[in-house]
Design an enzyme around this catalytic site. Structure first.
Site, PDB file in Angstrom:
ATOM      1  N   GLU A  48      14.388  -2.041  -2.290  1.00  0.00           N
ATOM      2  CA  GLU A  48      13.128  -1.921  -3.037  1.00  0.00           C
ATOM      3  C   GLU A  48      11.931  -2.221  -2.147  1.00  0.00           C
ATOM      4  O   GLU A  48      10.920  -1.506  -2.180  1.00  0.00           O
ATOM      5  CB  GLU A  48      13.143  -2.876  -4.234  1.00  0.00           C
ATOM      6  CG  GLU A  48      14.075  -2.447  -5.343  1.00  0.00           C
ATOM      7  CD  GLU A  48      14.206  -3.485  -6.459  1.00  0.00           C
ATOM      8  OE1 GLU A  48      14.866  -3.165  -7.460  1.00  0.00           O
ATOM      9  OE2 GLU A  48      13.656  -4.596  -6.321  1.00  0.00           O
ATOM     10  N   LYS A  79      21.920 -11.987 -12.891  1.00  0.00           N
ATOM     11  CA  LYS A  79      21.502 -10.646 -12.476  1.00  0.00           C
ATOM     12  C   LYS A  79      21.059 -10.688 -11.010  1.00  0.00           C
ATOM     13  O   LYS A  79      20.325 -11.570 -10.592  1.00  0.00           O
ATOM     14  CB  LYS A  79      20.358 -10.153 -13.353  1.00  0.00           C
ATOM     15  CG  LYS A  79      20.039  -8.670 -13.200  1.00  0.00           C
ATOM     16  CD  LYS A  79      19.026  -8.246 -14.266  1.00  0.00           C
ATOM     17  CE  LYS A  79      18.867  -6.733 -14.309  1.00  0.00           C
ATOM     18  NZ  LYS A  79      18.242  -6.221 -13.077  1.00  0.00           N
ATOM     19  N   SER A  93      16.457 -12.088 -11.856  1.00  0.00           N
ATOM     20  CA  SER A  93      15.721 -12.083 -13.110  1.00  0.00           C
ATOM     21  C   SER A  93      15.322 -13.503 -13.496  1.00  0.00           C
ATOM     22  O   SER A  93      16.078 -14.452 -13.262  1.00  0.00           O
ATOM     23  CB  SER A  93      16.582 -11.477 -14.226  1.00  0.00           C
ATOM     24  OG  SER A  93      15.935 -11.595 -15.485  1.00  0.00           O
ATOM     25  N   ASN A 146     -18.182   4.945  21.911  1.00  0.00           N
ATOM     26  CA  ASN A 146     -17.608   6.232  21.514  1.00  0.00           C
ATOM     27  C   ASN A 146     -16.396   6.642  22.331  1.00  0.00           C
ATOM     28  O   ASN A 146     -15.628   7.516  21.913  1.00  0.00           O
ATOM     29  CB  ASN A 146     -18.676   7.324  21.603  1.00  0.00           C
ATOM     30  CG  ASN A 146     -19.824   7.070  20.650  1.00  0.00           C
ATOM     31  OD1 ASN A 146     -19.800   6.119  19.878  1.00  0.00           O
ATOM     32  ND2 ASN A 146     -20.838   7.916  20.699  1.00  0.00           N
ATOM     33  N   GLY A 150     -17.016   2.197  15.276  1.00  0.00           N
ATOM     34  CA  GLY A 150     -16.480   0.931  15.747  1.00  0.00           C
ATOM     35  C   GLY A 150     -17.403   0.226  16.720  1.00  0.00           C
ATOM     36  O   GLY A 150     -16.980  -0.711  17.415  1.00  0.00           O
ATOM     37  N   HIS A 189      22.393  16.928  -7.538  1.00  0.00           N
ATOM     38  CA  HIS A 189      21.665  16.831  -8.812  1.00  0.00           C
ATOM     39  C   HIS A 189      22.018  15.547  -9.569  1.00  0.00           C
ATOM     40  O   HIS A 189      21.920  15.500 -10.803  1.00  0.00           O
ATOM     41  CB  HIS A 189      21.942  18.045  -9.714  1.00  0.00           C
ATOM     42  CG  HIS A 189      21.628  19.360  -9.096  1.00  0.00           C
ATOM     43  ND1 HIS A 189      20.394  19.960  -9.203  1.00  0.00           N
ATOM     44  CD2 HIS A 189      22.388  20.184  -8.331  1.00  0.00           C
ATOM     45  CE1 HIS A 189      20.408  21.115  -8.553  1.00  0.00           C
ATOM     46  NE2 HIS A 189      21.604  21.268  -8.007  1.00  0.00           N
ATOM     47  N   ASN A 233     -23.833  -5.716  27.635  1.00  0.00           N
ATOM     48  CA  ASN A 233     -23.973  -4.271  27.849  1.00  0.00           C
ATOM     49  C   ASN A 233     -23.934  -3.897  29.323  1.00  0.00           C
ATOM     50  O   ASN A 233     -23.186  -3.003  29.729  1.00  0.00           O
ATOM     51  CB  ASN A 233     -25.279  -3.762  27.230  1.00  0.00           C
ATOM     52  CG  ASN A 233     -25.348  -3.983  25.738  1.00  0.00           C
ATOM     53  OD1 ASN A 233     -25.619  -5.090  25.290  1.00  0.00           O
ATOM     54  ND2 ASN A 233     -25.101  -2.941  24.954  1.00  0.00           N
TER      55      ASN A 233
END
Length: 463
Positions: A328, A321, A315, A138, A102, A185, A128
């Site tokens: 979702e 529908k 739809s 770092n 980075g 199930h 700097n």
């Protein structure tokens, strides 16, 4: 010519670079822009906020230690806070797919802050020597990852999960009277109250929040002060602790300096853990979303236990529908979060000796996961859970005809006789109670007592 891009010439240790005339950044940022035209994805706002906060804290700590005079420190701090507040986001153009440390984005911040600070100070500020004083990419980038992850988790994810949990609890209380057919199930099983079903979901979310909060305690320690390889070269021994205190005051969050900079620079184990807890919460939400979809299925040929709010036509070809669009969408978010966790896991093991070299992609994915999951939890709560209605008559009818109710007769008539009664009731489409009255010696009152569906739902939660 009108609209023509104008440039200026900037210099760095590698020579001259053309930089857009109005850019606040300088040569090193431009080199990164030129080198990494990969995804067009930039660092999230929260990461840039954290980066600005880190630079402001560093300037304050350097002044406290007598390493930077008051005027310079205030100019750098004020400029850094403008970055944190989002005033200069347009000047952070670098792709997240860049150098693994980075460094490019750290220098982007240094250059922008230096330009803004110089305007405030009225004299030169070096990216700097001044803005990056006592720091290295770092330790700055791992610190910004921790700060931004803590911010996004507490600001977006945990409130979203809490809202979903509270909405589920409220809905459960309103449906305590509804006894429905339980399913294992995907097949009919013993009865359960709808409040118990939703209460289970609420507890899943509560446990998810507990896991996330526990992981945040490992996000509090910061790498700042370790500089290049963890030894703290070019930083005052007290710099890390003082900068962490500054960040804690800025944010109101419990940041401290790391007890071991070698760990904080070379690994991202704490973020890997946090991401794993995000994944667990995503698994819970996907289970809830899919249960809602199944319970809403129909309206004629499905389970139709509930009816979710009708939000939009479902739809382009089938009039009338309506689809379970919010569950979702939530499930897709969960898939993305699980995928993000896989990317973070792979990136987390890329700590080669003294530095992890996949920091930008870790930052992007952990913040995306927190934001997406928190927002999806709110949407699921407000647009699916809060507004659905139970189809009480249908649910009650299915319970009455559920042959699995015979389980309650096992202690009296035995498993084999019970199986025969259940099969006949199912075969003839009749109420189990009516068939049991014909095929056993049990009287009507005893059958009413033994086959009361609500009594079968007692228990399940330890007091």
């Amino acid at each position: 010519m009108p609209g023509e891009q104008r440039y200026r010439i900037e210099k760095d240790s590698m020579g001259e670079v053309r930089v857009p005339a109005g850019a606040l950044y300088k040569a090193q940022t431009q080199r990164a822009v030129d080198n990494f035209p990969i995804s067009g994805i930039r660092f999230p706002r929260t990461f840039i906020q954290a980066l600005g906060m880190v630079k402001a804290a560093a300037a304050a700590a350097n002044h406290e230690l007598g390493l930077m005079d008051a005027a310079m420190a205030e100019a750098v701090r004020a400029a850094a806070m403008e970055v944190a507040e989002g005033k200069h986001d347009a000047h952070f153009p670098i792709d997240i797919f860049q150098t693994g440390s980075g460094t490019s984005t750290n220098m982007n911040a240094n250059e922008v802050i230096a330009t803004v600070a110089a305007e405030k100070l009225g004299s030169a500020v070096h990216p700097n020597d001044h803005v990056n004083m006592s720091q290295s990419s770092n330790d700055v980038i791992p610190t910004a990852i921790h700060v931004s992850a803590y911010l996004e988790t507490t600001r977006t994810l945990l409130p979203g999960l809490d809202h979903l949990q509270q909405t589920l609890k409220t809905k459960a209380e309103s449906l305590d009277h509804v006894v429905k057919t339980g399913r294992t199930h995907l097949m009919d099983a013993l009865p359960i109250r709808m409040s118990q079903e939703l209460g289970g979901w609420a507890n899943q979310i509560e446990q998810g929040m507990q896991r996330v909060r526990a992981a945040l305690s490992r996000i509090s320690p910061l790498a700042l002060g370790g500089t290049a390889v963890g030894t703290g070269v070019n930083a005052h021994p007290e710099f890390g602790a003082r900068a962490a205190r500054q960040l804690s005051r800025q944010s109101g969050l419990p940041f401290i300096t790391s007890r071991n900079y070698f760990v904080s620079l070379s690994s991202q184990d704490a973020i890997v853990e946090l991401s794993g807890q995000f994944k667990t919460a995503a698994v819970s939400i996907m289970k809830i979303a899919n249960d809602l979809r199944w319970m809403n299925s129909g309206p004629k040929a499905g389970l139709a236990d509930i009816a979710l709010p009708s939000l939009q036509p479902g739809s382009s070809i089938m009039p009338g529908k309506v689809n379970p669009v919010i569950p979702e969408a939530a499930a897709m978010v969960c898939a993305q979060v699980i995928g993000n966790d896989a990317a973070i896991t792979i990136a987390g093991q890329s700590g080669n000796f003294q530095l992890n070299v996949m920091l930008p992609v870790i930052a992007h994915n952990i913040l995306e996961s927190a934001r997406l999951l928190g927002n999806a939890a709110c949407a699921l709560a407000d647009k699916a859970v809060a507004g659905f209605t139970a189809n009480e008559e249908r649910v009650a009818d299915l319970v009455e005809k559920n042959p699995i109710l015979v389980t309650a007769l096992n202690p009296v008539i035995g498993y084999e006789k019970g199986a025969a009664v259940a099969k006949r009731a199912y075969r003839e489409g009749r109420r189990l109670k009516d068939v049991a009255a014909e095929d056993t010696d049990l009287g009507s009152e005893e059958l009413d007592r033994l086959l009361d569906p609500k009594k079968m739902t007692a228990g399940g939660i330890a007091e």
